[in-house]
Design a protein around this motif. Structure first.
Motif, PDB file in Angstrom:
ATOM      1  N   ALA A 123       0.828  -1.206   0.000  1.00 21.33           N
ATOM      2  CA  ALA A 123       0.000   0.000   0.000  1.00 21.33           C
ATOM      3  C   ALA A 123       0.866   1.261   0.000  1.00 21.33           C
ATOM      4  CB  ALA A 123      -0.936  -0.008   1.206  1.00 21.33           C
ATOM      5  N   GLU A 124       1.968   1.235   0.728  1.00 23.53           N
ATOM      6  CA  GLU A 124       2.872   2.382   0.748  1.00 23.53           C
ATOM      7  C   GLU A 124       3.460   2.621  -0.635  1.00 23.53           C
ATOM      8  OE1 GLU A 124       5.453   1.021   3.910  1.00 23.53           O
ATOM      9  OE2 GLU A 124       4.688   2.566   5.249  1.00 23.53           O
ATOM     10  N   LYS A 125       3.803   1.556  -1.333  1.00 20.31           N
ATOM     11  CA  LYS A 125       4.353   1.715  -2.681  1.00 20.31           C
ATOM     12  C   LYS A 125       3.298   2.220  -3.654  1.00 20.31           C
ATOM     13  CE  LYS A 125       8.268  -1.466  -2.668  1.00 20.31           C
ATOM     14  NZ  LYS A 125       8.963  -2.522  -3.437  1.00 20.31           N
ATOM     15  N   ASP A 126       2.062   1.798  -3.482  1.00 24.02           N
ATOM     16  CA  ASP A 126       0.996   2.231  -4.375  1.00 24.02           C
ATOM     17  C   ASP A 126       0.583   3.674  -4.124  1.00 24.02           C
ATOM     18  OD1 ASP A 126       0.884  -0.179  -5.668  1.00 24.02           O
ATOM     19  OD2 ASP A 126      -0.750  -0.978  -4.435  1.00 24.02           O
ATOM     20  N   GLY A 127       0.798   4.161  -2.887  1.00 25.98           N
ATOM     21  CA  GLY A 127       0.367   5.506  -2.531  1.00 25.98           C
ATOM     22  C   GLY A 127       1.517   6.483  -2.476  1.00 25.98           C
ATOM     23  N   ASP A 128       1.548   7.266  -1.415  1.00 28.58           N
ATOM     24  CA  ASP A 128       2.579   8.280  -1.208  1.00 28.58           C
ATOM     25  C   ASP A 128       3.863   7.595  -0.738  1.00 28.58           C
ATOM     26  OD1 ASP A 128       4.204  10.347  -0.314  1.00 28.58           O
ATOM     27  OD2 ASP A 128       2.528  11.528   0.431  1.00 28.58           O
ATOM     28  N   PRO A 129       4.956   7.662  -1.504  1.00 23.84           N
ATOM     29  CA  PRO A 129       6.171   6.934  -1.135  1.00 23.84           C
ATOM     30  C   PRO A 129       7.048   7.614  -0.097  1.00 23.84           C
ATOM     31  CG  PRO A 129       6.533   8.080  -3.192  1.00 23.84           C
ATOM     32  CD  PRO A 129       5.095   8.361  -2.801  1.00 23.84           C
ATOM     33  N   ARG A 130       6.587   8.747   0.481  1.00 23.61           N
ATOM     34  CA  ARG A 130       7.460   9.457   1.420  1.00 23.61           C
ATOM     35  C   ARG A 130       7.881   8.589   2.603  1.00 23.61           C
ATOM     36  NH1 ARG A 130       4.374  15.087   2.244  1.00 23.61           N
ATOM     37  NH2 ARG A 130       2.656  13.806   1.474  1.00 23.61           N
ATOM     38  N   SER A 131       6.991   7.698   3.048  1.00 21.98           N
ATOM     39  CA  SER A 131       7.333   6.858   4.191  1.00 21.98           C
ATOM     40  C   SER A 131       8.432   5.849   3.866  1.00 21.98           C
ATOM     41  CB  SER A 131       6.085   6.115   4.684  1.00 21.98           C
ATOM     42  OG  SER A 131       5.573   5.273   3.658  1.00 21.98           O
ATOM     43  N   LEU A 132       8.722   5.651   2.580  1.00 16.99           N
ATOM     44  CA  LEU A 132       9.744   4.694   2.164  1.00 16.99           C
ATOM     45  C   LEU A 132      11.074   5.361   1.825  1.00 16.99           C
ATOM     46  CD1 LEU A 132       7.582   2.449  -0.181  1.00 16.99           C
ATOM     47  CD2 LEU A 132       8.254   1.956   2.176  1.00 16.99           C
ATOM     48  N   MET A 133      11.132   6.680   1.834  1.00 21.98           N
ATOM     49  CA  MET A 133      12.346   7.364   1.414  1.00 21.98           C
ATOM     50  C   MET A 133      13.539   7.002   2.291  1.00 21.98           C
ATOM     51  SD  MET A 133      11.703   8.980  -1.344  1.00 21.98           S
ATOM     52  CE  MET A 133      13.231   9.891  -1.444  1.00 21.98           C
ATOM     53  N   PRO A 158      25.039  -3.096   8.397  1.00 18.75           N
ATOM     54  CA  PRO A 158      23.742  -3.527   8.956  1.00 18.75           C
ATOM     55  C   PRO A 158      22.665  -2.454   8.949  1.00 18.75           C
ATOM     56  CG  PRO A 158      25.548  -4.334  10.323  1.00 18.75           C
ATOM     57  CD  PRO A 158      26.159  -3.413   9.307  1.00 18.75           C
ATOM     58  N   TYR A 159      23.048  -1.170   8.983  1.00 18.32           N
ATOM     59  CA  TYR A 159      22.044  -0.115   8.958  1.00 18.32           C
ATOM     60  C   TYR A 159      21.273  -0.090   7.632  1.00 18.32           C
ATOM     61  CZ  TYR A 159      23.998   2.035  13.221  1.00 18.32           C
ATOM     62  OH  TYR A 159      24.414   2.287  14.505  1.00 18.32           O
ATOM     63  N   ALA A 160      21.780  -0.761   6.616  1.00 19.46           N
ATOM     64  CA  ALA A 160      21.104  -0.785   5.321  1.00 19.46           C
ATOM     65  C   ALA A 160      19.864  -1.665   5.335  1.00 19.46           C
ATOM     66  CB  ALA A 160      22.068  -1.277   4.241  1.00 19.46           C
ATOM     67  N   ARG A 161      19.721  -2.543   6.304  1.00 18.32           N
ATOM     68  CA  ARG A 161      18.608  -3.480   6.316  1.00 18.32           C
ATOM     69  C   ARG A 161      17.278  -2.753   6.505  1.00 18.32           C
ATOM     70  NH1 ARG A 161      21.651  -7.418  10.656  1.00 18.32           N
ATOM     71  NH2 ARG A 161      23.299  -8.145   9.243  1.00 18.32           N
ATOM     72  N   PRO A 162      16.278  -3.049   5.692  1.00 19.09           N
ATOM     73  CA  PRO A 162      14.964  -2.412   5.875  1.00 19.09           C
ATOM     74  C   PRO A 162      14.306  -2.895   7.156  1.00 19.09           C
ATOM     75  CG  PRO A 162      14.847  -4.114   4.182  1.00 19.09           C
ATOM     76  CD  PRO A 162      16.305  -3.962   4.539  1.00 19.09           C
ATOM     77  N   LEU A 163      13.979  -1.964   8.034  1.00 21.64           N
ATOM     78  CA  LEU A 163      13.437  -2.334   9.344  1.00 21.64           C
ATOM     79  C   LEU A 163      12.162  -3.151   9.212  1.00 21.64           C
ATOM     80  CD1 LEU A 163      13.883   0.981  11.374  1.00 21.64           C
ATOM     81  CD2 LEU A 163      15.405  -0.979  11.268  1.00 21.64           C
ATOM     82  N   GLY A 164      11.306  -2.746   8.303  1.00 17.58           N
ATOM     83  CA  GLY A 164      10.029  -3.428   8.141  1.00 17.58           C
ATOM     84  C   GLY A 164      10.050  -4.554   7.145  1.00 17.58           C
TER      85      GLY A 164
END
Length: 483
Positions: free
Chosen positions: A169-179, A192-198
């Motif tokens: 849903a985040e990818k389909d909508g506003d991508p700001r939360s994924l920046m 290790p900081y590169a790992r996506p938390l979610g």
């Protein structure tokens, strides 16, 4: 409305410009006496299994708040299993001890309590609040959650499916939360900081209930626990309850993961994430910044307030108020045990991407060269001092701060000395910090999310471009995409 809402409305901009001059760039408003903010004295206990308890009596309200930090977080995610810590944290509150998911939720809600689990890069966090009369229930639920999670198969399936759906849903909508996820994956690649938390769509497909069980055994244990409790209780009585409930928790079977150094990178590079239906370009640009314990962290707070930390900041003034290129622009300094990212961010229409990026770089270059005037520094000090007390106004916030300080090896001086450090900051010292912490315009990682066909040539102006699609199941581009 066309033309980017008529450049946000000429009349509105005129009003905002006057407000900006009055509030941000002119003389600071006169302030009354500033309240003294001090951390309360705490009783600190260490259990035989290594758990640390931090207890503060606060009897103004019949409430007890707690904040538990468990060292590990996404640092404990195995390669290819990103998001495992976040999924484990979600499942911790979906049934524990004698209670299934519904029974556990009803026990919390029935007492009028609050309890939540979240996952960070370096820790799992459990926060809660209960009435003082329910202290025994609070301890029971917390100890069950930590020591006896059920990790039922049906709950695992539901949680994994929901988290994957939310990501889609985040990818389909506003991508700001994924920046931030894209920036960290690209800038800190190999760290290790590169790992996506979610997690990612690719990693979610690999996660099994057995992975959660293995993570819990390896990464959860008494030696990982820092628990701060603030509220209406008797210290002797509550400490006895907590020792009885948590003292028998075994140590984690794995050594606590530790992040290696995260150095500043040299040169420029650009990640272009293609969102074919986008009409706007979202961007982050920055580099590696400072760690949580950096000795100049108060100066950095002042510096960031002026650059992009409030409405009247330099970035927002230039990109929103004066030029009408965006509805918002800011800067962030993200701090972990090792230095995290320092970034400038905004978004704009596709056709104004180059103008917005150029203006952002101009603001950064001027700021690194000249810093701020004395009047602006005085205004920033007043703003920061005014914003600080509310961060510790409740028992829950005090508990969270106590646990955070213990986690990072800091002490009460981080809070008790904050106001004096703010007042004592000088223009010259803050300028030195600006030049140390904020990246030179030639040393930048840029992440752009937008319609690639419309902004590809623009992206190439700013450095070698690596391109990927928003629909890719990973957040890190494949090797073939690198140029």
């Amino acid at each position: 409305m066309t033309a980017w809402n008529a450049r946000l409305g000429r009349g509105v901009l005129a009003v905002l410009l006057v407000a900006t001059a009055a509030l941000g760039q002119g003389q600071p408003p006169k302030a009354g006496p500033e309240p003294s903010v001090k951390l309360p004295k705490a009783t600190v206990l260490e259990l035989k299994n290594g758990a640390r308890l931090i207890l503060v009596e606060k009897h103004e309200l019949p409430l007890i708040s707690f904040s538990a930090w468990l060292r590990g977080g996404s640092l404990g995610d195995p390669e290819g299993k990103e998001g495992l810590a976040a999924l484990t944290g979600e499942l911790l509150q979906k049934g524990a001890g004698a209670r299934n998911a519904q029974g556990f939720a009803e026990a919390v809600d029935g007492a009028g309590g609050l309890l939540s689990v979240s996952s960070g890069r370096e820790a799992l966090l459990v926060n809660g609040q209960f009435l003082a009369r329910d202290a025994a229930l609070m301890v029971e639920l917390l100890s069950d959650l930590l020591m006896r999670p059920r990790f039922e198969a049906a709950e695992f399936d539901k949680a994994r499916e929901r988290m994957a759906s939310e990501l889609a849903a985040e990818k389909d909508g506003d991508p700001r939360s994924l920046m931030g996820t894209y920036f960290y994956a690209f800038h800190f690649e190999g760290h290790p900081y590169a790992r996506p938390l979610g997690g990612s769509e690719a990693s979610f497909a690999t996660l099994r209930r057995e992975d959660v069980l293995a993570y819990a055994k390896a990464q959860l244990g008494g030696d990982r626990l820092i628990l701060a409790v603030v509220g209406d209780f008797d210290t002797k009585q509550l400490s006895a309850r907590l020792q009885a409930a948590l003292g028998g928790w075994a140590r984690a079977t794995a050594v606590a993961p530790v992040a290696p150094a995260s150095p500043v990178t040299k040169g420029r590079r650009v990640l272009l994430v293609d969102k074919p239906d986008a009409t706007q370009t979202y961007f982050w640009l920055g580099n590696t910044g400072i760690a949580r314990g950096d000795p100049n962290r108060v100066d950095v707070t002042l510096a960031n307030t002026v650059l992009g930390g409030r409405f009247t900041s330099l970035l927002n003034t230039e990109l929103r108020v004066k030029s009408g290129l965006t509805y918002g622009a800011n800067s962030m300094v993200l701090r972990e045990t090792q230095p995290g990212a320092v970034v400038l961010s905004s978004y704009t229409q596709s056709e104004s991407t180059a103008q917005a990026l150029d203006l952002t770089l101009q603001v950064l270059a001027r700021y690194r060269q000249g810093g701020m005037e004395d009047a602006v520094l005085a205004s920033a000090k007043a703003y920061v001092l005014g914003q600080f007390p509310p961060t510790l106004e409740t028992g829950g916030r005090v508990a969270s701060k106590l646990a955070e300080l213990a986690f990072y090896g800091l002490d009460a001086r981080d809070v008790d000395g904050f106001s004096d450090a703010v007042r004592g900051a000088s223009r010259e010292r803050v300028l030195g910090v600006i030049q140390r912490v904020y990246p030179a315009p030639e040393d930048l990682t840029l992440v752009l999310v937008g319609k690639a066909s419309a902004i590809r040539d623009v992206a190439r102006k700013y450095g070698p471009v690596t391109e990927m699609k928003l629909s890719d199941k990973h957040f890190t581009p494949p090797p073939a995409a690198r140029r």
